[in-house]
Scaffold this motif. Structure first.
Motif, PDB file in Angstrom:
ATOM      1  N   LEU A 198      50.881  65.513  -2.677  1.00 12.87           N
ATOM      2  CA  LEU A 198      51.113  64.072  -2.646  1.00 12.87           C
ATOM      3  C   LEU A 198      52.070  63.745  -1.508  1.00 12.87           C
ATOM      4  CD1 LEU A 198      50.917  61.220  -3.815  1.00 12.87           C
ATOM      5  CD2 LEU A 198      52.635  61.876  -5.514  1.00 12.87           C
ATOM      6  N   ALA A 199      51.588  62.992  -0.517  1.00 10.73           N
ATOM      7  CA  ALA A 199      52.352  62.729   0.702  1.00 10.73           C
ATOM      8  C   ALA A 199      52.822  61.281   0.746  1.00 10.73           C
ATOM      9  CB  ALA A 199      51.495  63.036   1.930  1.00 10.73           C
ATOM     10  N   PRO A 200      53.935  61.034   1.430  1.00  8.35           N
ATOM     11  CA  PRO A 200      54.439  59.663   1.570  1.00  8.35           C
ATOM     12  C   PRO A 200      53.745  58.930   2.706  1.00  8.35           C
ATOM     13  CG  PRO A 200      55.919  61.183   2.684  1.00  8.35           C
ATOM     14  CD  PRO A 200      54.816  62.024   2.078  1.00  8.35           C
ATOM     15  N   ALA A 201      53.675  57.623   2.604  1.00  8.72           N
ATOM     16  CA  ALA A 201      53.095  56.824   3.693  1.00  8.72           C
ATOM     17  C   ALA A 201      53.825  55.493   3.784  1.00  8.72           C
ATOM     18  CB  ALA A 201      51.600  56.609   3.479  1.00  8.72           C
ATOM     19  N   GLY A 202      54.621  55.339   4.825  1.00  7.95           N
ATOM     20  CA  GLY A 202      55.326  54.079   5.034  1.00  7.95           C
ATOM     21  C   GLY A 202      54.502  53.054   5.771  1.00  7.95           C
ATOM     22  N   ARG A 224      61.817  51.614  -1.532  1.00  8.24           N
ATOM     23  CA  ARG A 224      62.080  51.895  -0.124  1.00  8.24           C
ATOM     24  C   ARG A 224      61.802  50.620   0.677  1.00  8.24           C
ATOM     25  NH1 ARG A 224      64.353  55.492  -1.888  1.00  8.24           N
ATOM     26  NH2 ARG A 224      64.247  57.722  -1.426  1.00  8.24           N
ATOM     27  N   MET A 225      62.639  49.621   0.473  1.00  3.06           N
ATOM     28  CA  MET A 225      62.401  48.337   1.115  1.00  3.06           C
ATOM     29  C   MET A 225      62.627  48.399   2.628  1.00  3.06           C
ATOM     30  SD  MET A 225      61.183  46.439  -1.141  1.00  3.06           S
ATOM     31  CE  MET A 225      61.090  44.963  -0.143  1.00  3.06           C
ATOM     32  N   ARG A 226      63.294  49.467   3.108  1.00  8.22           N
ATOM     33  CA  ARG A 226      63.498  49.584   4.560  1.00  8.22           C
ATOM     34  C   ARG A 226      62.296  50.205   5.265  1.00  8.22           C
ATOM     35  NH1 ARG A 226      67.725  53.088   5.744  1.00  8.22           N
ATOM     36  NH2 ARG A 226      67.745  53.862   3.616  1.00  8.22           N
ATOM     37  N   ALA A 227      61.331  50.723   4.514  1.00  6.26           N
ATOM     38  CA  ALA A 227      60.104  51.226   5.147  1.00  6.26           C
ATOM     39  C   ALA A 227      59.271  50.036   5.642  1.00  6.26           C
ATOM     40  CB  ALA A 227      59.307  52.050   4.146  1.00  6.26           C
ATOM     41  N   LYS A 228      58.329  50.314   6.531  1.00  5.06           N
ATOM     42  CA  LYS A 228      57.453  49.225   7.005  1.00  5.06           C
ATOM     43  C   LYS A 228      56.646  48.662   5.846  1.00  5.06           C
ATOM     44  CE  LYS A 228      56.923  50.992  11.725  1.00  5.06           C
ATOM     45  NZ  LYS A 228      55.953  51.510  12.733  1.00  5.06           N
ATOM     46  N   ASN A 229      56.125  49.561   5.007  1.00  5.45           N
ATOM     47  CA  ASN A 229      55.365  49.196   3.823  1.00  5.45           C
ATOM     48  C   ASN A 229      54.049  48.486   4.152  1.00  5.45           C
ATOM     49  OD1 ASN A 229      57.184  50.259   1.836  1.00  5.45           O
ATOM     50  ND2 ASN A 229      58.553  48.537   2.257  1.00  5.45           N
ATOM     51  N   PHE A 230      53.209  48.401   3.125  1.00  4.43           N
ATOM     52  CA  PHE A 230      51.943  47.686   3.213  1.00  4.43           C
ATOM     53  C   PHE A 230      52.111  46.325   2.535  1.00  4.43           C
ATOM     54  CE2 PHE A 230      50.923  52.137   3.590  1.00  4.43           C
ATOM     55  CZ  PHE A 230      49.927  52.167   4.558  1.00  4.43           C
TER      56      PHE A 230
END
Length: 857
Positions: A22-26, A52-58
């Motif tokens: 299971l990998a992370p994806a920002g 993780r609100m500092r990630a770019k996120n979708f």
């Protein structure tokens, strides 16, 4: 009588399940990097409600396209909904959840109990994965998740492999045991996830809301009995090395871990690609060793072609504060946090031996080549460090001389003895980027085929993937009797295996053709193309989860208003036996006790009953440690043996252990909305719950408006418990021991504090399980908001003490009693405490406008 076990006896073990990677994806690029390097699933956040609100996120709008992309490639996608949700956000949360479910997301990763309930009310079949933020450390925690309708549990990072195996063992008799997931690589939080209030305490930025300010990565000084402890260059006392489970991967597989989670939603696509590739290959190599051997009943032997040394190099170059197995092998406080730095390093190259006018010399202990980047570590990572790209590498007389570009290095700042770290390898970066850049499909999933038919009839081809999609196609022309070169398995594999440009590779093939038959190559190619197109369409279709139309967020929890007590109740929390009589003398009649040594509870109960005499309305409640792990039953037995009037429930095991007795929920249950409160009150029978410390006054008012105020204890005054951690600072830095068995118990002998960069000294305490809590040096009060809360029906107010003297405790209790009687105002109390307490009292987490946090950089 069974045969004796000898060294030659085959070791029989249950066949382990292949765990998912299971990998992370920002962002999109990280998602692609994960897919092309073999991730079975990715997890990602949206623009709200993720940790993780500092990630770019979708965004929610991205979901349909993203899920189609993932599913075409045979990859699952999990949305992180892993924060506490406040009462006034439940409507927006429901809208988000409905969009997530409609988009065919494979699961939501959830922290909040109320959100788990909301999901189950919206959809009976949409998968819930309970987040590590839910602090599940035991079989009772897994049972709690099962009752909520969870489909998978992410365990706390602090669980050892032995404990994970015990939790799985406790489920073996169940018809549907819950799969367990654990973090296997990445940054290691020093505090228990879901139990860290540091960022909230220092500046109103809650880690339970995705806004962690990483105070654990800052330097601290250790102060013991008022004197600074000299620790040399060890200043990052709360910064663990990064987690790497590579060394113990086979043990994790045998313990029954179903999902191996890589941390890193704030990391780059190169990081995601690199780490995912390493763990994909490691899992495949481990399973190649395990599966054939265990199917034959033998312990695995043989050669593993996976190169652990090369893999470790790649991991260290990806991102490393030092790599360590964390708590997987148990507790070793001397190794968890080396304390020399809290920033990225890489591969250790050696120590500087000599410094010349334009070069340095050292004995290399790892490979280095021109173009690589390095840094000189003088033990002060918070200051500017010298470093740069190597221009020339020369071997001379047993040492290596390094030269750099002109002006790149100030050699006057480099000293013999400085450690040298390789921080960048352009060749590795290039290789990693090539693994996912462009439109080429690199990682393929197996396509399994069955071939049927006989002469005069069509060739029937069945295909299935590992996700359960199945399709069938028949040839337009019949099979003919073969005069030569019949369709053997080898010929079928050669022709049907031409899957280039598709997300498939040929897996198994079963040839069930009757007799020697033949079919035109063009027909075989057409069959292959039709099957692939149909499977691709099946995989691209969104998953259809059941979803109700009834709104959940707006329903009433209570039709009839509950009677509100006329008089407020002041609850005094004490942490020393010596504070009990002072609290009683000050007029406190409801006491909560949280002692480090639970043996002292019995004495406290006896003395309290002497003080109250016939006043049965006066009660003493006791608290067991916030965390429970397998094997710690003895602590709870000690707590129960005191026969207190009631018990504070602080985790899921306490719900079971204290059943049948008076129980109230503590702040560690993270009650932030009415749905969570109702579950603990009505489903588990708690008398009251303590409102989450993440709530400011506006959010607390929303909670009291959305549920009966009589359900809640409100904390008005306390030293905020910031870090709560398995890491024992006492053991690590005041002893040479590894854990409680050989540390000499310095926690029993010394008053220890952590001094931060602005000089504040935060008290450190250890509980019966040797877990440490760091308390904010400054007490905080919500006294100014008491009238507003009282007007909404709140009647139960907590004030907490730490190391206060009897006089200070009595003075404080007296003033709060006056506050609740309306004899003084909150502003008056605030001003007075500001004058008599040299450290001051902050307005705390109840303040609607947060302070600005002091943070690195």
């Amino acid at each position: 009588m069974s045969a004796p076990v000898t060294a030659e006896t085959p070791v029989r073990r249950p066949l382990p399940v292949r765990p998912e990677v299971l990998a992370p994806a920002g962002d999109w690029e990280c998602a692609k990097a994960a897919i092309e390097n073999g991730a079975d699933a990715i997890y990602f956040g949206l623009e709200r409600f993720n940790a993780r609100m500092r990630a770019k996120n979708f965004t929610v709008a991205d979901l349909p396209k993203l899920m189609e992309f993932l599913h075409r490639r045979g990859v699952r996608g999990y949305v992180t909904f892993n924060v506490l949700v406040f009462a006034d956000e439940l409507g927006a949360a429901e809208d988000y959840l409905r969009a997530i479910i409609a988009a065919g997301v494979d699961a939501a990763i959830v922290q909040d109990v109320g959100i788990c309930r909301m999901i189950r009310a919206i959809s009976p079949d949409f998968p819930i994965h309970t987040s590590t933020q839910m602090t599940i450390t035991s079989a009772a925690g897994v049972d709690f998740a099962r009752e909520l309708g969870a489909n998978l549990v992410v365990l706390a990072r602090e669980n050892s492999i032995k404990e994970i195996a015990a939790i799985n063992e406790a489920q073996k008799s169940l018809a549907h045991p819950l799969p367990l997931e654990t973090f296997v690589h990445g940054a290691l939080c020093v505090a228990y996830s879901g139990q860290c209030l540091t960022s909230e305490s220092l500046g109103g930025r809650s880690a339970n809301r995705g806004e962690c300010a990483q105070a654990c990565r800052m330097p601290y000084e250790l102060v013991s009995d008022g004197a600074k402890v000299e620790l040399g260059d060890r200043r990052y006392l709360l910064s663990p090395q990064d987690l790497s489970g590579l060394e113990v991967l086979p043990d994790l597989i045998h313990a029954g871990v179903a999902s191996l989670k890589i941390e890193g939603r704030l990391k780059s696509p190169e990081y995601v690609a690199n780490i995912t590739r390493v763990y994909r290959r490691a899992v495949d190599a481990a399973m190649a060793q395990v599966e054939p051997a265990l199917r034959s009943g033998l312990a695995p032997t043989g050669n593993n072609t996976f190169d652990p040394a090369a893999a470790r190099y790649d991991l260290e170059m990806g991102f490393s504060r030092g790599l360590y197995t964390g708590w997987f092998r148990g507790i070793n406080n001397q190794e968890l946090a080396h304390a020399r730095f809290g920033t990225k390093r890489g591969v250790f190259l050696g120590e500087v031996a000599r410094v010349g006018r334009d070069h340095v010399a050292l004995k290399l202990v790892a490979s280095l080549k021109p173009g690589d980047g390095l840094v000189f570590d003088a033990g002060r990572p918070d200051e500017k460090e010298e470093g740069g790209r190597v221009y020339q590498v020369d071997e001379r007389n047993g040492e290596t001389v390094l030269r750099f570009g002109q002006g790149d290095i100030d050699f006057s700042r480099v000293r013999p003895g400085n450690l040298v770290w390789k921080t960048n390898d352009p060749e590795l970066d290039r290789r990693v980027r090539q693994s996912y850049e462009g439109d080429q499909i690199r990682h393929r999933r197996p396509l399994h085929l069955e071939v049927h038919g006989h002469a005069g009839g069509p060739l029937t081809l069945l295909a299935r993937d590992d996700d359960g999609h199945v399709t069938k196609a028949e040839s337009a022309t019949p099979l003919e009797v073969a005069q030569k070169q019949p369709l053997s398995t080898e010929r079928l594999r050669d022709q049907l295996g031409r899957l280039g440009g598709t997300p498939f590779e040929l897996g198994t093939i079963e040839n069930r053709l009757e007799g020697a038959v033949i079919l035109a190559v063009s027909e075989l190619n057409d069959l292959r193309r039709r099957l692939v197109a149909d499977l691709d369409a099946q995989r691209a279709a969104p998953k259809r989860w059941t979803m109700t139309t009834t709104r959940i967020a707006n329903r009433k929890l209570q039709d009839d208003p509950q009677p509100v007590a006329a008089d407020p109740e002041l609850i005094v929390v004490i942490r020393h036996l010596s504070q009990l009589e002072a609290a009683w003398a000050a007029g406190a009649r409801t006491l909560y006790a949280e002692f480090e040594d639970p043996k002292k509870y019995r004495e406290a109960v006896v003395r309290f009953r002497e003080l109250r005499g016939s006043d049965s309305s006066a009660t003493l409640w006791v608290a067991a440690p916030r965390i429970f792990k397998p094997g710690e039953d003895w602590i709870l037995k000690q707590v129960l043996s005191c026969e207190a009037d009631g018990y504070l429930v602080r985790n899921y095991d306490h719900l079971q252990w204290f059943a049948g007795r008076r129980r109230r929920g503590d702040f560690s249950l993270n009650v932030a909305n009415p749905l969570t409160a109702e579950y603990f009150i009505n489903h588990h029978g708690l008398e009251r719950v303590t409102a989450s410390y993440d709530l400011n006054v506006a959010q607390l008012e929303a909670l009291l408006q959305g549920a009966p105020a009589a359900w809640f204890d409100i904390t008005l005054h306390q030293h905020m418990p910031m870090f709560h951690m398995e890491h024992c600072v006492f053991c690590a830095f005041l002893s040479e021991g590894t854990d409680y068995r050989n540390c000499g118990r310095p926690c029993d002998k010394h008053d220890v504090r952590l001094r931060d960069r602005v000089g504040a000294e935060h008290l450190l305490r250890a509980d019966a399980g040797c877990r440490n809590t760091v308390y904010n040096s400054r007490a905080q009060t919500g006294a100014e908001f008491a009238d507003r809360l009282f007007a909404l029906g709140a009647r139960s107010f907590r004030i907490e003490f730490l190391n206060e003297s009897a006089d200070e405790l009595q003075r404080t209790v007296g003033r709060y009693r006056q506050l609740l009687r309306g004899e003084i105002t909150g502003a008056e109390l605030w001003r007075e405490f500001k004058l008599i307490n040299q450290l001051g009292v902050t307005r705390g987490q109840l303040e609607a406008t947060p302070q600005v946090i002091r943070r690195k950089g």
